[in-house]
Enzyme design. Sequence first.
Site, short mmCIF file in Angstrom:
data_model
loop_
_atom_site.label_atom_id
_atom_site.label_comp_id
_atom_site.label_asym_id
_atom_site.label_seq_id
_atom_site.Cartn_x
_atom_site.Cartn_y
_atom_site.Cartn_z
N ASP A 1 37.79 -0.46 -76.91
CA ASP A 1 38.38 0.83 -77.17
C ASP A 1 39.49 0.39 -77.96
O ASP A 1 40.63 -0.11 -77.57
CB ASP A 1 38.97 1.53 -76.01
CG ASP A 1 39.86 2.78 -76.25
OD1 ASP A 1 39.41 3.39 -77.05
OD2 ASP A 1 41.10 2.91 -75.57
N GLU B 1 34.14 2.25 -79.82
CA GLU B 1 34.62 3.57 -80.14
C GLU B 1 34.99 3.75 -81.70
O GLU B 1 35.43 3.22 -82.32
CB GLU B 1 35.60 4.24 -79.33
CG GLU B 1 35.86 5.64 -79.35
CD GLU B 1 36.88 6.07 -78.32
OE1 GLU B 1 37.72 6.66 -78.68
OE2 GLU B 1 36.73 5.90 -77.09
N ASP C 1 43.14 2.38 -71.22
CA ASP C 1 42.30 1.66 -72.06
C ASP C 1 41.35 1.02 -71.75
O ASP C 1 40.24 1.02 -72.33
CB ASP C 1 43.46 1.09 -72.91
CG ASP C 1 44.49 1.79 -73.60
OD1 ASP C 1 44.15 2.53 -74.39
OD2 ASP C 1 45.57 1.56 -73.07
#
Length: 179
Positions: A7, A67, A139
């Site tokens: 991420d 992502e 996160d």
Amino acid sequence: MIILGIDPGLRTTGFGVIEKHGNKLRYIASGTVKTDSEGELPPRLKIILQGVSEIVGTYQPDCAAIEKVFVNVNPQSTLLLGQARGAAICALVHADLSVAEYTALQVKQAVTGHGKAAKEQVQDMVSRLLSLPGLPGTDAADALGVAICHANSIDALAMLGALAPQLQGLRMKRGRLVG
């Protein structure tokens, strides 16, 4: 198969490592790579690059997923996030890993069944899916969600790859494959 999920973030980049064995998922590790929010951009990108490289060296994943960046209200923030994402991708491809990319919507859909789920819902479902004793940080949970999304997509991607020779010469017309 060991999957590394990322991420990306300039201040905090989350990572999550899981193992896929058939239909079973097993938690291996998760955490964050943090940079000094007051520091200059190039050294911060170096920290992300080195941090992700160290994670890859430690856990030896077979593949990675990250992502995709969404367009933010603030274009400057979007550009900075894109550079952090690029540093992470560079670390992954430098280690010869295949890198899949998923939108936040795809990740939330895969983890919670709802593309507009709140961060707390993602944390809770990641914890349940991986039988964690507590909730991971946001996160790390997002990164684990990326890894779970990829784990769920691998089999479908393999089937499409196997069908590729049979699909040669076909094209889409009005939403259908035609010869």
